[in-house]
Scaffold this active site. Structure first.
Site, PDB file in Angstrom:
ATOM      1  N   ARG A  11       0.819  -1.309  -0.101  1.00 13.90           N
ATOM      2  CA  ARG A  11       0.107   0.038   0.012  1.00 13.90           C
ATOM      3  C   ARG A  11       0.817   1.151  -0.019  1.00 13.90           C
ATOM      4  O   ARG A  11       0.520   2.238  -0.652  1.00 13.90           O
ATOM      5  CB  ARG A  11      -0.991  -0.113   1.057  1.00 13.90           C
ATOM      6  CG  ARG A  11      -2.072  -0.945   1.078  1.00 13.90           C
ATOM      7  CD  ARG A  11      -3.200  -0.917   1.997  1.00 13.90           C
ATOM      8  NE  ARG A  11      -3.545   0.272   2.201  1.00 13.90           N
ATOM      9  CZ  ARG A  11      -3.801   0.976   3.565  1.00 13.90           C
ATOM     10  NH1 ARG A  11      -3.753   0.157   4.633  1.00 13.90           N
ATOM     11  NH2 ARG A  11      -4.072   2.204   3.628  1.00 13.90           N
ATOM     12  N   HIS A  33      -4.519   9.538  11.800  1.00 12.81           N
ATOM     13  CA  HIS A  33      -4.051   8.133  11.841  1.00 12.81           C
ATOM     14  C   HIS A  33      -2.412   7.794  11.364  1.00 12.81           C
ATOM     15  O   HIS A  33      -2.594   6.671  10.965  1.00 12.81           O
ATOM     16  CB  HIS A  33      -5.206   7.407  10.883  1.00 12.81           C
ATOM     17  CG  HIS A  33      -6.289   7.371  11.437  1.00 12.81           C
ATOM     18  ND1 HIS A  33      -7.684   7.099  10.807  1.00 12.81           N
ATOM     19  CD2 HIS A  33      -6.760   7.614  12.819  1.00 12.81           C
ATOM     20  CE1 HIS A  33      -8.738   7.268  11.630  1.00 12.81           C
ATOM     21  NE2 HIS A  33      -8.326   7.576  12.867  1.00 12.81           N
TER      22      HIS A  33
END
Ligand code: BJW
Length: 255
Positions: free
Chosen positions: A71, A124
């Protein structure tokens, strides 16, 4: 033009302190997958409990680090889209007339940085940065795949060497303290709050718009689908952020 966009443009033109919260939807038009959408979302193909929790890391750091590195490379290859660019323009136009702008993002992809936004709070964390599981030292791996999984950290003495994990916030982990403090302070003083491209499910990020509304801030949502907050916001703009945001900025700051 959409009447909601016109009304929000008017609110934006008169606002002195704006908070924007973004989620994965704003990066969808950059080719990055969201999490929860039934057709496109990552969680359709991958189980978050075996990838995005501290327990998953403990159980299988090789699998987790491989997935996050895959990712990471996708994020590095992605470019900001017109939605990201419009938010950077919104910030500079507000700042130019003495206004305040805070961008709270749940995204780990760093596309807001690439687009030129400045006052960014990464709730995050970031997938672009990794950190040592022993000493917490942060490192930014290069644009090629990591050479070994799980990746060994090199910062600590060999006798107690740690691993590198992505510097993201997994379920059950606390958000970074500085990010929580910056978010609370911005929410406590904003007069306009926009929630963009998020399913408004994950806490504590999903609560910020409710706090802002309770304090009297005007609230806006931009999303392709209804969410749990759609009926409570002052204006709900149904559509792609890459289209709605440039229209909004054009209408608010024309001339
Ligand atoms: C478009 C579009 C286009 C598509 N234009 N829109 C209180 C109550 C209940 C539970 C909890 C609670 N407090 C804490 C919890 C537990 C948990 C939680 O919230 N669970 C919920 C699922 C219920 N929260 C936590 O654990 C957090 N930690 C915490 O609170 O610590 C204290 C604590 C711990 C334990 C117990 C109690 C307190 C940490 C949360 C960390 C989230 N981590 C992830 C992974 C990050 C790393 C990674 O990238 O892998 O963050 S999960 C994932 O979800 C990721 C995202 O940032 C986050 C939010 O997702 P987002 O961005 O909203 O994406 P989607 O896919 O859900 O939505 C996309 C939207 O875009 C959709 O609506 C589309 O329609 C839209 N869209 N294209 C505009 N073009």
């Amino acid at each position: 033009m959409d009447s909601a966009i016109e009304a929000v443009a008017e609110a934006l033109a008169g606002a002195t302190s704006v908070v924007v919260l973004t989620g994965a939807g704003i990066s969808a038009e950059s080719g990055l997958r969201t999490f929860r959408e039934t057709m496109e979302g990552l969680w359709k193909d991958f189980d978050p409990m075996t990838l995005a929790t501290p327990e998953a890391w403990e159980a299988d750091p090789e699998k987790v680090s491989r997935w996050y590195d895959w990712r990471r490379l996708g994020c590095l290859a992605a470019d900001p889209n017109p939605g990201h660019v419009a938010l950077a323009q919104m910030e500079s136009r507000l700042n130019a007339r003495g206004g305040r702008f805070t961008l709270l993002t749940q995204n780990v992809d760093r596309l807001h940085h690439k687009a030129g936004s400045r006052n960014i709070v990464e709730l995050h964390g970031s997938i672009i940065q990794w950190r040592c599981t022993v000493c917490g030292a942060k490192t930014t791996p290069g644009p090629e795949s990591l050479p070994k999984f799980p990746p060994p950290a090199t910062c600590c003495a060999a006798s107690h060497r740690g691993l590198l994990r992505p510097d993201v916030v997994w379920f059950g982990e606390m958000l970074p303290e500085e990010a929580l403090a910056a978010a609370s302070e911005a929410v406590a003083t904003c007069d306009l709050f926009l929630s963009i491209g998020t399913s408004s499910i994950v806490q504590p990020a999903a609560s910020y718009i409710l706090w802002a509304a309770r304090r009297g801030a005007e609230t806006v949502e931009i999303n392709t689908e209804p969410t749990p907050i759609s009926d409570t916001v002052d204006w709900s703009i149904m559509g792609k952020s890459g289209e709605a945001l440039p229209n909004l900025v054009r209408a608010a700051f024309a001339g």
